[in-house]
Design an enzyme around this catalytic site. Structure first.
Site, mmCIF file in Angstrom:
data_model
loop_
_atom_site.group_PDB
_atom_site.id
_atom_site.type_symbol
_atom_site.label_atom_id
_atom_site.label_comp_id
_atom_site.label_asym_id
_atom_site.label_seq_id
_atom_site.Cartn_x
_atom_site.Cartn_y
_atom_site.Cartn_z
ATOM 1 N N LYS A 109 0.841 -1.201 0.000
ATOM 2 C CA LYS A 109 0.000 0.000 0.000
ATOM 3 C C LYS A 109 0.880 1.256 0.000
ATOM 4 C CE LYS A 109 -0.372 -0.461 5.018
ATOM 5 N NZ LYS A 109 -1.209 -0.986 6.120
ATOM 6 N N MET A 156 11.447 24.549 3.006
ATOM 7 C CA MET A 156 10.666 23.740 2.068
ATOM 8 C C MET A 156 11.542 22.882 1.161
ATOM 9 S SD MET A 156 7.806 24.904 -0.725
ATOM 10 C CE MET A 156 6.821 25.803 0.464
ATOM 11 N N ARG A 170 -10.943 -0.394 14.005
ATOM 12 C CA ARG A 170 -10.596 0.455 12.873
ATOM 13 C C ARG A 170 -11.348 -0.055 11.648
ATOM 14 N NH1 ARG A 170 -4.433 1.040 10.638
ATOM 15 N NH2 ARG A 170 -4.950 -1.071 9.974
ATOM 16 N N TYR A 218 15.844 30.592 8.374
ATOM 17 C CA TYR A 218 14.647 31.226 8.929
ATOM 18 C C TYR A 218 14.728 31.307 10.444
ATOM 19 C CZ TYR A 218 12.134 30.853 4.475
ATOM 20 O OH TYR A 218 11.728 30.976 3.191
HETATM 21 C C1 LIG Z 1 -0.436 -1.936 6.829
HETATM 22 C C2 LIG Z 1 -1.056 -3.237 7.147
HETATM 23 C C3 LIG Z 1 -0.278 -4.408 7.154
HETATM 24 C C4 LIG Z 1 1.231 -4.374 7.087
HETATM 25 O O1 LIG Z 1 1.705 -3.943 8.337
HETATM 26 P P1 LIG Z 1 3.259 -3.805 8.687
HETATM 27 O O2 LIG Z 1 3.265 -3.412 10.113
HETATM 28 O O3 LIG Z 1 3.778 -2.744 7.774
HETATM 29 O O4 LIG Z 1 3.889 -5.126 8.424
HETATM 30 C C5 LIG Z 1 -0.930 -5.623 7.292
HETATM 31 N N1 LIG Z 1 -2.282 -5.672 7.446
HETATM 32 C C6 LIG Z 1 -3.051 -4.569 7.485
HETATM 33 C C7 LIG Z 1 -4.516 -4.700 7.686
HETATM 34 C C8 LIG Z 1 -2.467 -3.317 7.352
HETATM 35 O O5 LIG Z 1 -3.222 -2.206 7.413
#
Ligand SMILES: *Cc1c(COP(=O)(O)O)cnc(C)c1O
Length: 349
Positions: free
Chosen positions: A35, A292, A130, A244
């Site tokens: 992801k 930046m 979640r 800055y």
């Molecule tokens: C991001 C995620 C993972 C991977 O988690 P890591 O801690 O990066 O290994 C696996 N399962 C779900 C549902 C996630 O959101």
């Protein structure tokens, strides 16, 4: 060229996947979580390297990421979408053969009506609150859901990076209670869960951060080098200030390098006055504020002005930098800037 270079070692990423695959219980399949553009490293190149290493199942957060991944991988590998089946996702899921992890009765209804007979998994909430169906929601729909033939039942651990946290065992027990006897393949562990041991592995593990060299997988091979070009160096008299807010003042004659890279590139402003850059193996302190596009570094102790400085490399990994910024490796990785020239090594590529 004044853009920084992010060098990504595809062989290290493949080796980390193989190591996590070996750590996963015998008979457990090891997926790969890619992801957020493979945690900022570039999903196409990273996923192809992982597929060559043997990964057959990939996870992304949203359907659009799944579409980009399908383009990179072609048909074959399974692509699972953690956000499930949202309104507007049906064409992408159907046309590109994505497998949504359904999170609610709404999503299940949408999927079974729009794409009957097409693959799906189900995400269950075991306490993180979640994503996923709550236990009572699951109890109400389990019979129908199981009848429709899910490919996977999964849940996610809230505290897997803290092995002694009682939440781990609680979630494990809840996951068993929700899924024992279903006969459906199951998945609970991300990187942290793999390290908790085989009780957490079930049929499929889902590592992300460990592939990219991040904690909690302490044995991971580092996969990154971030090299920032020096644009100019100047000599300062005692009392002169830099940047800055005049946040840093020279107490003695000093040589200051102005380096390409700033908060627009993911160099968090919290690194101001705290980060260390490296001229080969010589540490050089970041001074003054991160702006930046630029940072300033005290290189007074070097024999000659450097051409570039490393912010991530052999002497300082992603997690060491994260600590200087007061954050976690995940945020450093996913914040790696779009301006960096991404250069890939290894991966038979
Ligand atoms: C991001 C995620 C993972 C991977 O988690 P890591 O801690 O990066 O290994 C696996 N399962 C779900 C549902 C996630 O959101």
């Amino acid at each position: 060229m004044s853009t920084a270079t992010l060098t990504i070692d595809l062989d290290a990423i493949a080796a980390n996947w193989r190591a996590l695959d070996r750590l996963s219980d015998h008979g457990t399949q090891t997926a790969a979580v890619v992801k957020a553009d493979a945690y900022g490293l570039g999903v196409a190149r990273v996923a192809r390297a992982l597929a060559r290493a043997g990964a057959r199942r990939f996870f992304v957060a949203v359907a659009e990421e799944g579409a980009a991944l399908r383009e990179a991988l072609g048909p074959g590998p399974q692509i699972c979408v953690l956000s499930g089946h949202m309104a507007g996702d049906t064409d992408m899921i159907g046309d590109l053969d994505l497998t949504p992890m359904l999170n609610s009765l709404d999503q299940m209804t949408r999927h079974l009506e729009a794409l009957p007979g097409r693959p799906f998994g189900i995400q269950l909430d075991t306490g993180m609150n979640r994503l996923g169906m709550e236990p009572d929601e699951w109890a109400a729909v389990a019979a129908i859901a199981l009848e429709a033939g899910p490919e996977l039942l999964m849940s996610h651990l809230a505290c897997a990076d803290e092995p002694d946290h009682p939440m781990n065992a609680e979630q494990l027990a809840t996951f068993h209670a929700l899924t024992d006897g279903t006969g459906v393949p199951r998945s609970l562990a991300a990187t942290g869960g793999i390290l908790l041991g085989s009780a957490y592995h079930f049929d499929l593990t889902r590592p992300g951060i460990g592939l990219y060299g991040g904690l909690p997988f302490a044995e991971a091979q580092p996969a990154l080098r971030l090299t920032l070009p020096v644009i100019q160096t100047r000599m300062l008299e005692p009392g002169e200030t830099v940047g800055y807010g005049c946040a840093w003042a020279a107490e003695a004659p000093a040589m200051i390098a102005t380096v390409s890279g700033g908060y627009a590139d993911g160099l968090l402003r919290s690194l101001s006055g705290r980060a260390v850059l490296w001229a080969d193996d010589v540490p050089c302190p970041l001074i003054g504020r991160v702006s930046m596009d630029l940072i300033t570094v005290d290189v007074s102790h070097l024999a000659a002005p450097p051409k570039s400085l490393d912010l991530i490399g052999p002497d300082q990994g992603v997690d060491a930098l994260a600590e200087q910024a007061g954050t976690i490796g995940y945020e450093i990785l996913t914040g790696l800037g779009a301006r960096y020239a991404r250069r890939y090594t290894g991966g038979a590529a």
